[in-house]
Write an enzyme that holds these catalytic residues in place. Structure first.
Site, PDB file in Angstrom:
ATOM      1  CG  ASN A   9      -1.939   1.033   1.272  1.00 26.32           C
ATOM      2  OD1 ASN A   9      -1.897   1.957   0.446  1.00 26.32           O
ATOM      3  ND2 ASN A   9      -2.859   0.943   2.206  1.00 26.32           N
ATOM      4  NE  ARG A  91      -6.215   1.399  -0.619  1.00 27.79           N
ATOM      5  CZ  ARG A  91      -6.680   1.930   0.494  1.00 27.79           C
ATOM      6  NH1 ARG A  91      -5.972   1.859   1.595  1.00 27.79           N
ATOM      7  NH2 ARG A  91      -7.842   2.525   0.507  1.00 27.79           N
ATOM      8  CG  HIS A 180     -12.316   3.442   2.252  1.00 29.17           C
ATOM      9  ND1 HIS A 180     -13.051   4.445   2.858  1.00 29.17           N
ATOM     10  CD2 HIS A 180     -11.017   3.775   2.445  1.00 29.17           C
ATOM     11  CE1 HIS A 180     -12.235   5.340   3.379  1.00 29.17           C
ATOM     12  NE2 HIS A 180     -10.978   4.952   3.131  1.00 29.17           N
ATOM     13  NE  ARG A 240     -10.018  12.729   2.749  1.00 37.33           N
ATOM     14  CZ  ARG A 240      -9.866  11.443   2.454  1.00 37.33           C
ATOM     15  NH1 ARG A 240     -10.648  10.876   1.568  1.00 37.33           N
ATOM     16  NH2 ARG A 240      -8.931  10.719   3.041  1.00 37.33           N
ATOM     17  CG  ASP A 282      -6.758  11.680  16.736  1.00 36.51           C
ATOM     18  OD1 ASP A 282      -7.722  11.142  17.325  1.00 36.51           O
ATOM     19  OD2 ASP A 282      -5.663  11.127  16.559  1.00 36.51           O
ATOM     20  N   GLY A 330      -9.818   3.037  12.097  1.00 35.74           N
ATOM     21  CA  GLY A 330      -9.380   3.656  13.350  1.00 35.74           C
ATOM     22  C   GLY A 330     -10.493   4.037  14.322  1.00 35.74           C
ATOM     23  CD  GLU A 381      -7.897  -0.684   3.923  1.00 34.50           C
ATOM     24  OE1 GLU A 381      -6.875  -0.502   4.619  1.00 34.50           O
ATOM     25  OE2 GLU A 381      -8.689   0.221   3.654  1.00 34.50           O
TER      26      GLU A 381
HETATM   27  P1  ADP Z   1      -6.466   5.547   7.648  1.00 31.36           P
HETATM   28  O1  ADP Z   1      -7.833   5.989   7.271  1.00 31.36           O
HETATM   29  O2  ADP Z   1      -5.404   6.548   7.325  1.00 31.36           O
HETATM   30  O3  ADP Z   1      -6.139   4.128   7.241  1.00 31.36           O
HETATM   31  P2  ADP Z   1      -7.029   4.638  10.336  1.00 31.36           P
HETATM   32  O4  ADP Z   1      -8.111   3.736   9.867  1.00 31.36           O
HETATM   33  O5  ADP Z   1      -5.905   4.027  11.079  1.00 31.36           O
HETATM   34  O6  ADP Z   1      -6.435   5.569   9.208  1.00 31.36           O
HETATM   35  O7  ADP Z   1      -7.703   5.749  11.268  1.00 31.36           O
HETATM   36  C1  ADP Z   1      -6.945   6.754  11.856  1.00 31.36           C
HETATM   37  C2  ADP Z   1      -7.851   7.607  12.709  1.00 31.36           C
HETATM   38  O8  ADP Z   1      -8.490   6.806  13.699  1.00 31.36           O
HETATM   39  C3  ADP Z   1      -7.096   8.664  13.494  1.00 31.36           C
HETATM   40  O9  ADP Z   1      -7.065   9.877  12.805  1.00 31.36           O
HETATM   41  C4  ADP Z   1      -7.926   8.840  14.760  1.00 31.36           C
HETATM   42  O10 ADP Z   1      -8.801   9.929  14.595  1.00 31.36           O
HETATM   43  C5  ADP Z   1      -8.794   7.602  14.819  1.00 31.36           C
HETATM   44  N1  ADP Z   1      -8.621   6.820  16.042  1.00 31.36           N
HETATM   45  C6  ADP Z   1      -7.712   5.879  16.300  1.00 31.36           C
HETATM   46  N2  ADP Z   1      -7.882   5.387  17.546  1.00 31.36           N
HETATM   47  C7  ADP Z   1      -8.954   6.023  18.075  1.00 31.36           C
HETATM   48  C8  ADP Z   1      -9.637   5.979  19.328  1.00 31.36           C
HETATM   49  N3  ADP Z   1      -9.276   5.163  20.299  1.00 31.36           N
HETATM   50  N4  ADP Z   1     -10.677   6.811  19.493  1.00 31.36           N
HETATM   51  C9  ADP Z   1     -11.070   7.640  18.514  1.00 31.36           C
HETATM   52  N5  ADP Z   1     -10.475   7.728  17.332  1.00 31.36           N
HETATM   53  C10 ADP Z   1      -9.420   6.944  17.106  1.00 31.36           C
END
Ligand code: ADP
Length: 394
Positions: A9, A91, A180, A240, A282, A330, A381
């Site tokens: 990726n 990817r 996705h 976004r 975040d 996340g 993924e």
């Molecule tokens: P990507 O979309 O880049 O693959 P991820 O799926 O890993 O990223 O998601 C990353 C996001 O997940 C971070 O920006 C954060 O906001 C969120 N995140 C990760 N852990 C937590 C948590 N415990 N509580 C809330 N949000 C979280």
């Protein structure tokens, strides 16, 4: 036959990798090179036995990053010779109208992926850098492109057609493509394995990460998804905007004297949860600010969750009902308060969660009297990339 397949990726400044032993789907090593192009790039990887490696070094470009990956595979002993890697799955963000399935990469395919950069300017060029770097270093291995968009090629025209002058739709292939795909496809496979295809036939998958998208999956096929022509559409994301009234754009252009590049940058990098809250992209930071009494943080989270609820309602219509609601990525995997906020108010659809199970991040978090199953599934993924690669190279 047992074979080693590498799932890649590649982003503009990062390269994630996972080496699988197929068909067992056993992960032998996984890791990433981050901050490619910097003198303090970070290279991390972990082998099957849990041994971790972490270095900071200069990594000029994707070729150097790829060299590091191959060196790690050798030094960790997961391969003795690079010829053992028979397939490399990449990817690739946008397959446009050309690729409704994964495809083995040759010069023509690489050219098409490059042409499609107009539709995915942030991702396709980065994906190509990864493809070219591996082509250079492992010319014997067969490379396969696994597109974000392919899984959504089953959407009906009524779901993917925008109400624009048809001449533009035809001339520029403007339509909803969706992204996705690997993640939503993986979620379907886990739900179908766990509950059976019959129970998985009306599934809504919520991928809530940095980017967020939601997908209505009927009988294993995507019938609607929230991202569109680009990954900017649909849900409110970290930075976004998701869907907004299109007339806001010329309005702001005129009032603020912005050009299309300014607008694009604002929509991609300064909007979403960050834009409303002014705190962070975040969700963890924004939840904390809300708890401290920050009203804009609360508003941002209310809008974020409300938008997800709106799509769940709409997609239940697409599916003619709902049996399973899945959370992943996340936020979806880790944030119990967001899952609770999304589910609260959806009791009318038969969605009811058990708060103790939700807090514990259980796989199934629905209450015992919930009509809909609510599940938390870590996405994978790369596994879909490895499976697709094994399938294509046969
Ligand atoms: P990507 O979309 O880049 O693959 P991820 O799926 O890993 O990223 O998601 C990353 C996001 O997940 C971070 O920006 C954060 O906001 C969120 N995140 C990760 N852990 C937590 C948590 N415990 N509580 C809330 N949000 C979280």
């Amino acid at each position: 036959m047992v074979e080693k397949i590498l799932a890649i990726n590649a982003g503009s400044s990062s390269l994630k990798f996972k080496l699988y032993l197929m068909p067992d789907e056993q992960v032998m090593i996984h890791g990433m090179v981050d901050r490619i192009g910097h003198s303090d790039a970070v290279f991390t990887y972990q082998t099957e036995d849990g041994a971790k490696h972490d270095t900071t070094e200069s990594v000029k470009d994707h070729t150097e990053a790829t060299e590091l990956v191959i060196k790690a595979l050798n030094e960790s002993g997961v391969i003795k010779d690079k010829s053992e890697i028979v397939g490399i799955g990449h990817r690739v963000s946008h397959g446009g109208n050309y690729y409704t399935q994964s495809v083995e990469i040759n010069d023509d395919v690489a050219k098409r992926i490059s042409e499609l950069s107009v539709l995915s300017p942030l991702h396709n060029p980065a994906n190509l850098l990864g493809i070219e770097a591996f082509e250079k270093l492992l010319p014997e291995a067969r490379e396969v492109a696994v597109f974000d968009t392919s899984f959504h090629s089953t959407m009906p025209p009524k779901a993917y057609t925008y109400a624009l002058p048809y001449k533009y739709i035809e001339k520029y292939h403007i339509r909803r493509y969706g992204f996705h795909g690997q993640s939503h496809q993986y979620i379907y496979s886990v739900v179908a394995d766990r509950f059976g295809e019959q129970e998985a036939d009306k599934l809504i998958s919520c991928h809530l990460g940095n980017g967020c998208s939601i997908c209505a999956i009927k009988d294993g096929k995507s019938v609607n998804t929230s991202m569109g022509f680009t990954p900017l559409a649909g849900l409110v994301m970290g930075t976004r905007s998701g869907d907004i009234d299109p007339e806001i754009l010329p309005f702001l252009e005129e009032k603020e004297h912005l050009d299309s590049e300014d607008i694009r940058s604002m929509l991609n990098h300064e909007s979403g949860v960050l834009g409303i809250s002014g705190v962070s992209n975040d969700i963890r930071d924004v939840l904390k600010a809300e708890a401290d009494g920050n009203k804009r943080a609360k508003l941002a989270l209310d809008v974020y969750a409300h938008q997800i609820q709106q799509f769940i309602g709409a997609y239940t219509t697409d599916l003619g009902g709902l049996k399973v609601l899945a959370f992943t990525a996340g936020v979806g995997e880790h944030s119990a308060p967001i899952r609770a906020r999304v589910c609260q108010g959806l009791e009318y659809l038969g969605i009811k969660i058990d708060e103790a199970k939700n807090q514990a991040n259980d796989i199934e978090i629905q209450a015992s009297d919930s009509k809909v199953k609510v599940v938390v599934i870590p996405t994978d993924e790369e596994l879909i990339i490895a499976r697709e690669t094994a399938k294509v190279i046969g």
